[in-house]
Scaffold this motif. Structure first.
Motif, short mmCIF file in Angstrom:
data_model
loop_
_atom_site.label_atom_id
_atom_site.label_comp_id
_atom_site.label_asym_id
_atom_site.label_seq_id
_atom_site.Cartn_x
_atom_site.Cartn_y
_atom_site.Cartn_z
N ASP A 100 48.20 101.00 34.59
CA ASP A 100 49.38 100.12 34.02
C ASP A 100 49.01 99.32 32.42
O ASP A 100 49.25 98.47 32.08
CB ASP A 100 49.75 99.42 34.93
CG ASP A 100 49.00 98.13 35.11
OD1 ASP A 100 47.13 98.78 34.64
OD2 ASP A 100 48.98 97.39 36.00
N VAL A 101 47.78 100.18 32.45
CA VAL A 101 47.31 100.35 30.70
C VAL A 101 48.07 100.77 29.61
O VAL A 101 47.34 102.27 29.59
CB VAL A 101 45.84 99.68 30.78
CG1 VAL A 101 45.39 98.92 29.08
CG2 VAL A 101 45.83 98.05 31.82
N PRO A 102 48.81 100.81 28.41
CA PRO A 102 49.41 101.38 27.82
C PRO A 102 47.26 102.19 26.79
O PRO A 102 46.77 101.34 26.56
CB PRO A 102 49.90 100.14 26.20
CG PRO A 102 50.52 99.65 26.90
CD PRO A 102 49.40 99.33 28.56
N LEU A 103 47.98 103.96 26.41
CA LEU A 103 46.98 103.78 25.41
C LEU A 103 47.09 104.79 24.38
O LEU A 103 47.76 105.74 25.30
CB LEU A 103 45.84 104.70 27.01
CG LEU A 103 45.12 105.56 25.97
CD1 LEU A 103 43.73 104.99 25.59
CD2 LEU A 103 44.14 106.88 27.11
N VAL A 104 47.09 104.11 23.59
CA VAL A 104 48.61 104.42 22.39
C VAL A 104 47.46 104.85 21.18
O VAL A 104 46.68 104.00 20.91
CB VAL A 104 49.11 102.81 22.39
CG1 VAL A 104 49.59 103.65 20.78
CG2 VAL A 104 50.23 103.27 23.82
N VAL A 105 48.51 106.18 20.69
CA VAL A 105 48.31 106.02 19.49
C VAL A 105 49.50 106.01 18.86
O VAL A 105 50.06 106.99 18.74
CB VAL A 105 47.61 107.57 19.26
CG1 VAL A 105 47.46 107.93 17.80
CG2 VAL A 105 46.01 107.68 19.56
N PRO A 106 49.60 105.25 17.49
CA PRO A 106 51.27 104.95 17.35
C PRO A 106 52.04 106.48 16.88
O PRO A 106 52.49 106.75 17.25
CB PRO A 106 51.27 103.87 16.24
CG PRO A 106 49.96 103.25 16.50
CD PRO A 106 49.15 104.12 17.54
N GLU A 107 51.01 107.14 16.56
CA GLU A 107 51.85 108.56 15.91
C GLU A 107 52.53 109.35 17.20
O GLU A 107 52.64 110.41 16.98
CB GLU A 107 50.90 109.62 14.76
CG GLU A 107 50.90 108.20 13.50
CD GLU A 107 49.69 107.58 13.15
OE1 GLU A 107 48.78 107.26 14.75
OE2 GLU A 107 48.57 107.09 12.38
N VAL A 108 51.58 109.35 18.23
CA VAL A 108 51.24 110.07 19.19
C VAL A 108 52.43 109.12 20.24
O VAL A 108 53.29 109.91 21.14
CB VAL A 108 50.31 109.96 19.93
CG1 VAL A 108 50.51 111.38 21.07
CG2 VAL A 108 49.54 111.06 18.54
N ASN A 109 52.30 108.38 21.08
CA ASN A 109 52.98 108.20 21.95
C ASN A 109 52.95 106.35 21.53
O ASN A 109 53.10 105.56 22.43
CB ASN A 109 52.36 108.13 23.43
CG ASN A 109 50.94 107.12 23.21
OD1 ASN A 109 50.83 107.24 21.81
ND2 ASN A 109 50.16 107.25 24.43
N LYS B 34 46.50 111.57 29.41
CA LYS B 34 47.83 110.50 29.66
C LYS B 34 48.62 110.38 28.08
O LYS B 34 49.14 110.25 28.49
CB LYS B 34 46.46 109.75 30.13
CG LYS B 34 47.34 108.18 30.04
CD LYS B 34 47.02 107.16 30.00
CE LYS B 34 47.04 105.59 30.39
NZ LYS B 34 46.61 104.70 30.68
N LEU B 35 47.79 110.23 27.34
CA LEU B 35 48.38 110.58 25.73
C LEU B 35 49.50 111.40 25.44
O LEU B 35 50.25 110.48 25.06
CB LEU B 35 47.51 110.74 24.98
CG LEU B 35 46.26 109.26 24.82
CD1 LEU B 35 45.09 109.60 24.16
CD2 LEU B 35 47.39 108.61 23.31
#
Ligand code: A2P
Length: 341
Positions: free
Chosen positions: A113-122, A210-211
């Motif tokens: 339930d924790v976002p793992l984020v690279v803005p340009e990707v997901n 996940k990403l």
């Protein structure tokens, strides 16, 4: 009204990059610096050994460091550069108390339930914030960015997903600043290569799935391909280099891969830390190189070259900027843009 920003682990290698990224930021204002009890109570300039070329900003130099305690930190968002062992409890303490936590630590990255984020990707994975708050009953929340090497790798995998990625092999040559300042002191690794970097390989083999997965409104369905990573520490100050071998269902030519990289232009909406170009394609046979390419796009661009049959290519990015502090700041900018801060 600027958004008040605190930095946890402000004195360390990534903490210093946070200060650099936030000092003249148009949206954020540094209001708290936190570190260990060794540093608490001291002025920043007396506690931290400032290692960056740019001058330590005056407004930060005289700020008093506090301990990593939510009752002592005055901020809306905290950026965490804490050692992962500590991050598990400390970041939860802050989220419970209503802080938005943008973390570079690995402690929460793989929690469902924790976002793992690279803005340009997901960018859409930020939708997990509501899921997390419902699950945990926290007023605040934690969002994370991936491991430094993973960030650079997934930025190149994203535009190749349309070709049907089946298998990815990657070998890294990672800079010593990624080991924190204890690592930099060990510039004694000159004339050496170390074929083991903590749990780096495991992170690179799990985080990308996940990403690159799909968010269905309640959970992430992981991407379905195989990854194999070999991670090495090399005597470079800043900048991770990665050699990648990929097999894809559609068997694209090197030129098709090159075009996919060139056409990868995710628009985030003018975030201050967003580079003009996420991927910079180099056609010279001896590029990218850390010393020549790591500061492209203020350290936020990723350089790609040597795209060959196979498909094989080389990528390089700034590990403590694109791979750490800049990544967390970009995530927080995206949160603000989406009205979540
Ligand atoms: P300090 O400088 O007071 O030790 P690096 O990754 O470069 O080693 O930096 C680690 C960061 O995490 C530093 O800012 C360090 O602060 C901080 N830190 C390390 N251990 C603790 C702790 N037990 N409590 C709070 N902060 C810590």
């Amino acid at each position: 009204e600027p958004i008040r920003a605190g930095i946890l682990g402000a004195t360390g290698a990534v903490g210093q990059r946070f200060i650099q990224a936030l000092a003249d930021h148009p949206w954020f204002e540094i209001t708290s610096l936190a570190a260990s009890e060794r540093s608490a109570g001291k002025k920043y300039k007396n506690a931290a050994n400032w290692r960056l070329d740019e001058k330590l900003p005056d407004e930060v130099a005289d700020m008093e460091i506090v301990s990593v305690d939510p009752t002592k930190v005055d901020a809306d968002v905290v950026f965490s550069a804490l050692p992962s062992s500590l991050a598990k409890t400390v970041e939860a303490d802050f989220a419970k108390k209503g802080f938005a936590v943008a973390s570079n630590a690995s402690a929460y990255r793989m929690e469902k339930d924790v976002p793992l984020v690279v803005p340009e990707v997901n960018a859409d994975h930020l939708g997990l914030i509501e899921v997390q708050q419902d699950n945990r009953g926290w007023d605040g929340y934690i969002i994370t960015n991936p491991n430094c090497s993973t960030i650079m790798l997934v930025a190149t995998l994203k535009p190749l997903m349309k070709f049907g990625i089946q298998n990815v092999n990657v070998a890294t040559m990672q800079a010593i600043s990624g080991a924190g300042y204890e690592g930099v002191a060990s510039m004694a690794i000159l004339d050496n290569v170390i074929p083991y970097i903590g749990s780096e390989e495991e992170k690179m083999e799990t985080e990308p799935l996940k990403l690159l997965g799909e968010f269905n409104g309640s959970e992430i369905i992981d991407a379905d391909f195989k990854l194999s990573a070999a991670c090495n520490r090399v005597p470079v100050m800043d900048g991770h280099t990665e050699t990648v071998w990929i097999t894809m269902r559609d068997d694209p030519t090197p030129e098709q891969v090159r075009q996919a990289f060139l056409n990868f232009n995710p628009h985030l909406g003018d975030l201050p830390t967003e580079p003009d170009q996420v991927l910079i394609v180099r056609d010279e046979p001896d590029r990218p190189q850390p010393r020549l390419d790591r500061n492209m796009g203020n350290g936020m661009s990723i350089s790609v070259g040597r795209i060959r049959e196979g498909i094989r290519y080389v990528l390089m990015g700034h590990n403590t900027i694109r791979g750490a502090a800049g990544a967390s700041v970009l995530n927080a900018e995206l949160l603000h843009k989406q009205g979540k801060l």
